[in-house]
Design an enzyme around this catalytic site. Structure first.
Site, PDB file in Angstrom:
ATOM      1  N   LYS A  33     -16.153  66.071  -7.865  1.00 38.66           N
ATOM      2  CA  LYS A  33     -16.230  65.215  -6.671  1.00 38.66           C
ATOM      3  C   LYS A  33     -16.230  63.752  -7.098  1.00 38.66           C
ATOM      4  O   LYS A  33     -17.048  63.339  -7.912  1.00 38.66           O
ATOM      5  CB  LYS A  33     -17.496  65.497  -5.868  1.00 38.66           C
ATOM      6  CG  LYS A  33     -17.625  64.589  -4.638  1.00 38.66           C
ATOM      7  CD  LYS A  33     -18.765  65.004  -3.739  1.00 38.66           C
ATOM      8  CE  LYS A  33     -20.064  64.318  -4.058  1.00 38.66           C
ATOM      9  NZ  LYS A  33     -20.216  62.955  -3.509  1.00 38.66           N
ATOM     10  N   ASP A  60     -14.472  62.184  -1.893  1.00 38.87           N
ATOM     11  CA  ASP A  60     -15.521  62.098  -0.862  1.00 38.87           C
ATOM     12  C   ASP A  60     -15.621  60.667  -0.346  1.00 38.87           C
ATOM     13  O   ASP A  60     -16.509  59.916  -0.736  1.00 38.87           O
ATOM     14  CB  ASP A  60     -16.837  62.559  -1.518  1.00 38.87           C
ATOM     15  CG  ASP A  60     -18.028  62.517  -0.580  1.00 38.87           C
ATOM     16  OD1 ASP A  60     -17.823  62.502   0.644  1.00 38.87           O
ATOM     17  OD2 ASP A  60     -19.162  62.505  -1.081  1.00 38.87           O
ATOM     18  N   LYS A  62     -15.307  59.907   3.153  1.00 40.29           N
ATOM     19  CA  LYS A  62     -15.893  59.945   4.517  1.00 40.29           C
ATOM     20  C   LYS A  62     -15.247  58.938   5.468  1.00 40.29           C
ATOM     21  O   LYS A  62     -15.904  58.025   5.979  1.00 40.29           O
ATOM     22  CB  LYS A  62     -17.400  59.691   4.457  1.00 40.29           C
ATOM     23  CG  LYS A  62     -18.177  60.681   3.602  1.00 40.29           C
ATOM     24  CD  LYS A  62     -19.674  60.447   3.733  1.00 40.29           C
ATOM     25  CE  LYS A  62     -20.515  61.391   2.921  1.00 40.29           C
ATOM     26  NZ  LYS A  62     -20.432  61.205   1.459  1.00 40.29           N
ATOM     27  N   HIS A  64     -13.812  57.061   8.676  1.00 41.35           N
ATOM     28  CA  HIS A  64     -14.244  56.960  10.082  1.00 41.35           C
ATOM     29  C   HIS A  64     -13.674  55.658  10.628  1.00 41.35           C
ATOM     30  O   HIS A  64     -14.215  54.585  10.384  1.00 41.35           O
ATOM     31  CB  HIS A  64     -15.789  56.960  10.146  1.00 41.35           C
ATOM     32  CG  HIS A  64     -16.329  56.990  11.533  1.00 41.35           C
ATOM     33  ND1 HIS A  64     -17.681  57.046  11.805  1.00 41.35           N
ATOM     34  CD2 HIS A  64     -15.718  57.002  12.741  1.00 41.35           C
ATOM     35  CE1 HIS A  64     -17.872  57.070  13.115  1.00 41.35           C
ATOM     36  NE2 HIS A  64     -16.697  57.033  13.701  1.00 41.35           N
ATOM     37  N   ASP A  65     -12.556  55.762  11.363  1.00 39.44           N
ATOM     38  CA  ASP A  65     -11.900  54.555  11.893  1.00 39.44           C
ATOM     39  C   ASP A  65     -11.050  54.990  13.081  1.00 39.44           C
ATOM     40  O   ASP A  65     -11.122  56.149  13.505  1.00 39.44           O
ATOM     41  CB  ASP A  65     -11.056  53.888  10.784  1.00 39.44           C
ATOM     42  CG  ASP A  65     -10.922  52.374  10.987  1.00 39.44           C
ATOM     43  OD1 ASP A  65     -10.703  51.951  12.134  1.00 39.44           O
ATOM     44  OD2 ASP A  65     -11.030  51.639   9.999  1.00 39.44           O
ATOM     45  N   PRO A  67      -7.936  56.467  15.091  1.00 39.05           N
ATOM     46  CA  PRO A  67      -7.089  57.570  14.635  1.00 39.05           C
ATOM     47  C   PRO A  67      -5.878  57.148  13.819  1.00 39.05           C
ATOM     48  O   PRO A  67      -5.575  57.737  12.784  1.00 39.05           O
ATOM     49  CB  PRO A  67      -6.682  58.255  15.949  1.00 39.05           C
ATOM     50  CG  PRO A  67      -7.844  58.004  16.864  1.00 39.05           C
ATOM     51  CD  PRO A  67      -8.319  56.614  16.518  1.00 39.05           C
ATOM     52  N   ASN A  68      -5.169  56.112  14.258  1.00 37.47           N
ATOM     53  CA  ASN A  68      -3.947  55.720  13.552  1.00 37.47           C
ATOM     54  C   ASN A  68      -4.238  55.231  12.128  1.00 37.47           C
ATOM     55  O   ASN A  68      -3.492  55.540  11.192  1.00 37.47           O
ATOM     56  CB  ASN A  68      -3.238  54.615  14.362  1.00 37.47           C
ATOM     57  CG  ASN A  68      -1.844  54.356  13.845  1.00 37.47           C
ATOM     58  OD1 ASN A  68      -1.064  55.300  13.671  1.00 37.47           O
ATOM     59  ND2 ASN A  68      -1.542  53.103  13.568  1.00 37.47           N
ATOM     60  N   THR A  69      -5.325  54.500  11.960  1.00 34.75           N
ATOM     61  CA  THR A  69      -5.693  54.001  10.627  1.00 34.75           C
ATOM     62  C   THR A  69      -6.071  55.156   9.715  1.00 34.75           C
ATOM     63  O   THR A  69      -5.690  55.198   8.541  1.00 34.75           O
ATOM     64  CB  THR A  69      -6.861  52.995  10.770  1.00 34.75           C
ATOM     65  OG1 THR A  69      -6.430  51.923  11.592  1.00 34.75           O
ATOM     66  CG2 THR A  69      -7.305  52.454   9.420  1.00 34.75           C
ATOM     67  N   THR A 120     -27.426  63.965   6.068  1.00 33.94           N
ATOM     68  CA  THR A 120     -28.784  64.514   5.918  1.00 33.94           C
ATOM     69  C   THR A 120     -29.823  63.396   5.804  1.00 33.94           C
ATOM     70  O   THR A 120     -31.011  63.646   5.923  1.00 33.94           O
ATOM     71  CB  THR A 120     -28.880  65.446   4.694  1.00 33.94           C
ATOM     72  OG1 THR A 120     -28.281  64.803   3.582  1.00 33.94           O
ATOM     73  CG2 THR A 120     -28.199  66.767   4.945  1.00 33.94           C
ATOM     74  N   ARG A 182     -30.669  72.579  -6.474  1.00 38.19           N
ATOM     75  CA  ARG A 182     -31.497  72.390  -7.668  1.00 38.19           C
ATOM     76  C   ARG A 182     -31.804  73.738  -8.295  1.00 38.19           C
ATOM     77  O   ARG A 182     -31.930  74.736  -7.582  1.00 38.19           O
ATOM     78  CB  ARG A 182     -32.827  71.715  -7.291  1.00 38.19           C
ATOM     79  CG  ARG A 182     -32.689  70.276  -6.817  1.00 38.19           C
ATOM     80  CD  ARG A 182     -32.199  69.365  -7.930  1.00 38.19           C
ATOM     81  NE  ARG A 182     -32.011  67.980  -7.525  1.00 38.19           N
ATOM     82  CZ  ARG A 182     -30.840  67.458  -7.136  1.00 38.19           C
ATOM     83  NH1 ARG A 182     -29.750  68.204  -7.083  1.00 38.19           N
ATOM     84  NH2 ARG A 182     -30.756  66.183  -6.812  1.00 38.19           N
ATOM     85  N   GLN A 191     -33.897  64.269  -3.648  1.00 37.00           N
ATOM     86  CA  GLN A 191     -33.508  65.250  -2.621  1.00 37.00           C
ATOM     87  C   GLN A 191     -34.774  65.913  -2.081  1.00 37.00           C
ATOM     88  O   GLN A 191     -35.707  66.187  -2.830  1.00 37.00           O
ATOM     89  CB  GLN A 191     -32.584  66.317  -3.215  1.00 37.00           C
ATOM     90  CG  GLN A 191     -31.233  65.781  -3.678  1.00 37.00           C
ATOM     91  CD  GLN A 191     -30.238  65.599  -2.543  1.00 37.00           C
ATOM     92  OE1 GLN A 191     -30.611  65.554  -1.372  1.00 37.00           O
ATOM     93  NE2 GLN A 191     -28.974  65.468  -2.886  1.00 37.00           N
ATOM     94  N   GLY A 211     -24.909  67.364  -8.573  1.00 37.62           N
ATOM     95  CA  GLY A 211     -24.797  66.154  -9.380  1.00 37.62           C
ATOM     96  C   GLY A 211     -25.734  66.190 -10.559  1.00 37.62           C
ATOM     97  O   GLY A 211     -25.458  66.799 -11.589  1.00 37.62           O
ATOM     98  N   ARG A 212     -26.893  65.529 -10.404  1.00 39.09           N
ATOM     99  CA  ARG A 212     -27.795  65.308 -11.536  1.00 39.09           C
ATOM    100  C   ARG A 212     -28.260  66.563 -12.279  1.00 39.09           C
ATOM    101  O   ARG A 212     -28.431  66.491 -13.503  1.00 39.09           O
ATOM    102  CB  ARG A 212     -28.986  64.462 -11.071  1.00 39.09           C
ATOM    103  CG  ARG A 212     -28.562  63.011 -10.823  1.00 39.09           C
ATOM    104  CD  ARG A 212     -29.492  62.276  -9.912  1.00 39.09           C
ATOM    105  NE  ARG A 212     -29.470  62.834  -8.561  1.00 39.09           N
ATOM    106  CZ  ARG A 212     -30.243  62.399  -7.571  1.00 39.09           C
ATOM    107  NH1 ARG A 212     -31.084  61.405  -7.778  1.00 39.09           N
ATOM    108  NH2 ARG A 212     -30.148  62.927  -6.369  1.00 39.09           N
TER     109      ARG A 212
END
Ligand code: C5P
Length: 235
Positions: A33, A60, A62, A64-65, A67-69, A120, A182, A191, A211-212
């Protein structure tokens, strides 16, 4: 693409650190990722290099704009030949439909597209008071997941503890990608609501993002193998 896999969150600040980490994997090619930090620092070249080395990539970012962009941005990401990318479901069903259009290549193929429902880090209280969403957070997550399915996307990112609820509402084929994993004997760090790889498998996660517990382990390759053994099992 085979279902159920471990995705390593490569939350490194530079291309050098990321490639030095991946160099440690001599036998396997983990699904990786790439998040905002690494992408904004190292851009398309690091995506191409990791792909060239034979890894699958979840980008990743994410989106959010309008629709056309989003559609135009997705076309660029699709050309990078990533395997999975994502948007915020809050961008509406129309935005998600445009995202799929942008992502779909001339030959009809496209990377998997998943949506973030509610982060989250967003509490029910803040969602109601600041975003004026007059619902429980679980009802909101289910509704956003249903919108995601209606738009034709493949699944959502969610906490492993929400994965069952999402599957019940959207069907077993609808993918759940779950961070917050974990080892039973490991550190939780920041977390809060965590689960083990084995428990994530029981609940029905399709992909875990780790990740960690892998990147900060003394032996990342051994930690990755342990994760795969617990989550995917013997193949
Ligand atoms: O190090 P750790 O296993 O906590 O990393 C989890 C990864 O998943 C990080 O890249 C984090 O940004 C991401 N993530 C998360 N919780 C979410 C969404 C993404 O931990 N709800």
């Amino acid at each position: 693409m085979k279902k159920r896999d471990v995705i390593i969150a490569c939350d490194f600040a530079s291309a050098e650190q990321t490639l030095a980490f991946l160099d440690r994997f001599e036998e396997e090619k983990p699904f990786v990722k790439i998040g905002m930090e690494l992408f904004y620092a190292a851009g398309a070249p690091i995506v191409r290099e990791i792909k060239r080395r034979g890894h699958k990539i979840f980008l990743d970012l994410k989106l959010h704009d309008i629709p056309n962009t989003v559609k135009k941005a997705m076309a660029v990401l699709s050309n990078l030949d990533v395997d999975m990318c994502n948007v915020h479901a809050a961008g509406t069903v129309e935005m998600m439909r445009y995202a799929i259009e942008g992502l779909t290549r001339a030959d009809g193929t496209r990377p998997l597209l998943i949506a973030v429902t509610q982060l989250t880090s967003t509490s029910e209280e803040r969602m109601q008071k600041e975003l004026l969403i007059d619902a429980t957070i679980n009802d909101c997550i289910v509704k956003y997941a249903q919108n995601t399915k209606e738009a034709g996307l493949d699944g959502v990112v969610c906490s492993p503890l929400e994965a069952r609820m999402v599957k019940d509402a959207c069907g077993e084929e609808f993918l759940t990608i779950t961070p917050g994993v974990r080892f039973a004997d490991g550190e939780k760090a920041d977390q809060v609501r965590v689960t083990t790889p084995a428990r994530a498998r029981e609940i029905g996660s399709d992909y875990i993002v780790v990740g960690r517990p892998i990147t900060a382990a003394d032996d990342p390759v051994a930690a990755y193998r342990r994760c795969v053994a617990e989550f995917v099992g013997e193949e």
